[in-house]
Write an enzyme that holds these catalytic residues in place. Structure first.
Site, PDB file in Angstrom:
ATOM      1  N   ASP A 174       0.867  -1.168   0.000  1.00  0.00           N
ATOM      2  CA  ASP A 174       0.000   0.000   0.000  1.00  0.00           C
ATOM      3  C   ASP A 174       0.912   1.228   0.000  1.00  0.00           C
ATOM      4  O   ASP A 174       2.132   1.127   0.133  1.00  0.00           O
ATOM      5  CB  ASP A 174      -0.975  -0.009   1.184  1.00  0.00           C
ATOM      6  CG  ASP A 174      -2.215   0.843   0.883  1.00  0.00           C
ATOM      7  OD1 ASP A 174      -2.167   1.645  -0.083  1.00  0.00           O
ATOM      8  OD2 ASP A 174      -3.226   0.735   1.589  1.00  0.00           O
TER       9      ASP A 174
HETATM   10  C1  BGC Z   1      -4.960   3.266  -0.110  1.00  0.00           C
HETATM   11  C2  BGC Z   1      -5.089   2.234  -1.193  1.00  0.00           C
HETATM   12  C3  BGC Z   1      -4.958   2.895  -2.540  1.00  0.00           C
HETATM   13  C4  BGC Z   1      -3.623   3.584  -2.605  1.00  0.00           C
HETATM   14  C5  BGC Z   1      -3.354   4.252  -3.934  1.00  0.00           C
HETATM   15  C6  BGC Z   1      -3.702   4.092  -0.285  1.00  0.00           C
HETATM   16  O1  BGC Z   1      -3.664   5.170   0.594  1.00  0.00           O
HETATM   17  O2  BGC Z   1      -4.959   2.620   1.137  1.00  0.00           O
HETATM   18  O3  BGC Z   1      -6.315   1.571  -1.079  1.00  0.00           O
HETATM   19  O4  BGC Z   1      -5.099   1.955  -3.562  1.00  0.00           O
HETATM   20  O5  BGC Z   1      -3.575   4.583  -1.602  1.00  0.00           O
HETATM   21  O6  BGC Z   1      -4.145   5.325  -4.142  1.00  0.00           O
END
Ligand code: BGC
Length: 747
Positions: free
Chosen positions: A289
């Protein structure tokens, strides 16, 4: 016809292009995917391998971005394998062109959070989950993919399949609610919708099951907070939707910000290597993530960014989103023997495989098609489907005295509330490429529906937040002058979502006070609740005659709501999450355990598992949702009441539409294992059917209970059945069981 990329570049280029482009078509066809992948891998330096595992954000940000003016240069030097947040065919082409200036010309993979639509915005995922309609959910995901793929995206960071049982957690809006069975069905539908016919089709994108794992169980509903789950809860409740996504072919997984049992998910070998890549044999790749590798330093699990990279790679995290740990540290970690190069190779292979499957080595721009983008993004036929999915997502919570549906001949309608003319809020938190000017507000939806027939007056009354009641008098006057009042209240789009946890899940600001003032006029009031989570609104639940929970419905919100208000569409949505009466009841979910001191009712509290100041019952139970017609259940038949081990049981019942309107019912089947070596929930959803019936029509429904539906993890965590008695319940909601029986599983 577009010429294959490799033939279009100079013959003197090295690396990947030569591998594919210089072979004859026949030979190329014969080469297996693995050979192709290896042929690229063997040309790569350690630095280029680390680059393949590196992902940067682009133009827009969906997380705490680092200002890095060297990104373009890094792309040109093969230090970036993937970009997120680059939108549009033109823009993705521009960056792809930069990647093609690198030594090996390995194309970039573009990813984006296409969560509930690209430009055509569908209801938020929790809302769609309320449809319990797998065809609709799959179609919605597919249209999102069609639009996103035409605009150059290869990959969506969806579906989020985290089970969520705490409405304080803002990301409940992004998932399918509290139940592992419903969640698994929806995970499957979404993956199939996103990935379409096959990976590589230009109307499909790679799916990403996230966040692996346990992220939804954040302590106190506070985002990114600690998670401490028993192995049992992990396996029984939190993992099943991931397994379902995997079985449906999910190409990628994303790990999670949270720690699980003391180990950050991103650095968790048990999750990624033992379960996902080991036991489940996952062949795709795992992306971290946003910054979650680097954050292991904050967790107190890694001593610096390089150490975090080491731990993540060893644990099975293949791609680094925005931590810069891999690109900056992996080569040295390999050279010093701290990370085996074979593990790096495995991660690179997993990513290259997807690039081959997507056809990017043949044509890196095959998804970035300006003409197709123009034609497909926001296409009118997509809007029609968005309207239908939106209607299906609406839940009729209450309809006292049949206030709904509204008479189409109504002359004077008052629309009151801060969300009445709003467009933007229907986007929800995760719409990434929307143009809300094209959204249909509730006001417009009513105007479209009633035309000149009705005089529709709108009064805002108050803001979504804030303390001012200055608009109340006008709102009350508007209500007094009307035959019926529709109130549009709820949360703003940025009140539920990532990092949007709340300690108070009541209607924000002065909205409940506004409802009280309007209800006091004595006019029939229909309340539309728009939110990204279950809210508490006890006064309204008791005093407003009709309530529709409309979530955030996307582009066609107003039209869909007007369809339901007038009965052009008979609501059939059912809650995918329990609605508490107060935060004090949280976590509250239907599949609870009985305890040693169960309370038999609201008054039975002395030395019982109960509260002295409130009932145990939720405001609205999981599976609850009314219709404009009535359904009756009958003729429950079991093929046997004594089931041999390994055998299946057939259950049938009749469902009759006993009202005057055509409608759909979601018939829910729950089971309880009465005595087992491990205590079991008082009920667990094991199957459901959504059935359409004309007035007066009766259908016979059949369910098959396989031994898998009777299984659980025993004391040794083995998935098994145990002989004994089961209770079988069929009904319209978890608190509205209409048919009840028992059967015995024999030795
Ligand atoms: C979120 C993810 C997301 C990623 C990219 C993160 O902060 O937890 O779910 O896909 O950002 O935007």
């Amino acid at each position: 016809m577009r010429r294959p990329f490799c033939k279009a570049v100079a013959t003197a280029t090295v690396g990947a292009c030569l591998v594919v482009g210089s072979t004859t078509p026949l030979l190329a066809q014969r080469k297996t995917l693995e050979q192709k992948v290896d042929s690229v891998l063997q040309l790569m330096t350690l630095e280029e391998k680390a680059g393949q595992l590196n992902q940067y954000t682009g133009d827009a940000v969906t997380g705490p971005a680092v200002n890095d003016p060297t990104k373009l240069e890094q792309i040109r030097s093969g230090r970036v394998g993937s970009m997120l947040n680059i939108r549009g065919a033109q823009r993705t082409r521009e960056l792809q062109a930069e990647a093609l200036k690198s030594r090996l010309k390995i194309p970039l993979l573009f990813g984006l959070d296409v969560i509930h639509g690209y430009q055509t915005t569908f209801p938020i995922p929790l809302g769609e989950a309320a449809s319990w309609d797998m065809t609709a959910i799959r179609q919605s995901a597919h249209i999102a993919a069609v639009e996103a793929a035409a605009a150059g995206q290869h990959w969506t960071f969806a579906p989020m399949v985290d089970i969520a049982r705490d409405p304080r957690w803002g990301r409940v809006m992004e998932g399918a609610g509290e139940d592992p069975y419903l969640g698994s069905q929806i995970a499957r539908a979404r993956v199939l919708g996103f990935q379409g016919e096959k990976i590589g089709a230009t109307d499909a994108v790679l799916a990403c099951a996230k966040h692996f794992a346990g992220y939804g169980a954040a302590q106190a509903g506070r985002d990114y907070h600690t998670v401490d789950l028993s192995r049992r809860l992990l396996w029984e409740v939190y993992l099943p939707p991931f397994k379902a996504a995997l079985d449906a072919g999910a190409a990628t997984f994303m790990n999670a910000f949270n720690e699980l049992d003391g180990i950050p998910s991103t650095g968790n070998r048990y999750l990624q290597r033992d379960i996902l890549k080991g036991q489940w044999k996952f062949q795709g790749f795992v992306v971290s993530d946003w910054g979650s590798i680097g954050e292991m330093v904050n967790h107190g699990f890694a001593k610096d960014n390089a150490d975090a990279g080491r731990l993540a790679l060893l644990a099975g995290s293949d791609m680094d989103m925005e931590s810069r740990s891999y690109v900056n540290s992996l080569p040295a970690l390999v050279k010093s023997g701290q990370v085996p190069e074979e593990l790096v190779n495995d991660a690179v292979r997993r990513i290259l495989r997807k690039k081959f499957e997507l056809g990017l080595f043949q044509n890196p721009n095959r998804f970035s098609d300006v003409a197709r983008e123009k034609k497909l993004v926001g296409a009118p036929e997509h809007r029609q489907i968005a309207r239908d999915v939106a209607r299906k997502s609406i839940v009729l919570l209450k309809n006292e005295g049949n206030v709904l549906p509204l008479d189409k001949k109504t002359k004077r309608i008052a629309l009151i509330g801060p969300l009445g003319s709003s467009k933007l809020n229907h986007a929800g938190f995760w719409a990434v490429n929307y143009d809300s000017t094209g959204y249909v507000s509730v006001l417009e939806g009513l105007q479209n529906k009633f035309g000149k027939q009705a005089n529709i007056q709108y009064a805002r009354g108050c803001g979504i937040k804030g303390e001012s009641q200055a608009g109340f008098a006008e709102a009350v006057k508007t209500a007094q002058d009307a035959d019926v009042v529709v109130m549009a209240v709820g949360e703003a789009y940025d009140m539920s979502g990532e990092a949007k946890s709340r300690t108070d899940i009541g209607l924000p600001g002065q909205q409940e006070a506004l409802i009280k003032a309007v209800v006091a006029t004595g006019k029939p009031v229909v309340v539309l609740m728009m939110a990204g989570r279950p809210l508490t609104f006890n006064w309204t639940a008791e005093h407003a005659p009709a309530i529709l929970y409309t979530w955030w419905l996307g582009s066609e919100a107003g039209n869909a709501i007007a369809d339901v208000l007038t009965g052009d569409y008979n609501p059939a949505g059912k809650l995918p999450m329990t609605f508490p009466r107060s935060l004090g009841q949280v976590p509250i979910f239907y599949a609870a355990k009985n305890t040693g001191r169960p309370s038999s009712g609201d008054k039975d509290v002395l030395y019982k598992s109960a509260y002295i100041d409130q009932t145990n019952r939720p405001q609205y139970a999981f599976g609850h949702g009314l219709s404009y017609t009535k359904f009756t259940y009958g003729n429950l038949k079991l093929s046997t009441t004594q089931l041999g081990a390994g055998q299946s049981l057939t259950v049938s019942c009749t469902l009759t539409n006993a009202g005057k309107t055509a409608g759909e019912e979601v018939v829910q089947l729950y089971l309880r294992d009465l005595v087992a070596s491990v205590t079991r929930p008082i009920m667990e959803l094991k199957d459901f059917q959504k059935v359409q019936l004309k007035p007066g029509e009766t259908k016979t429904l059949t369910f098959t209970i396989t031994s898998d539906k009777l299984s659980f993890y025993n004391q040794d965590m083995q998935w098994t059945t145990e002989p004994g008695e089961f209770r079988l319940m069929l009904g319209s909601a978890s608190d509205d069981i209409r048919l009840d029986s028992k059967f015995e599983l024999l030795k």
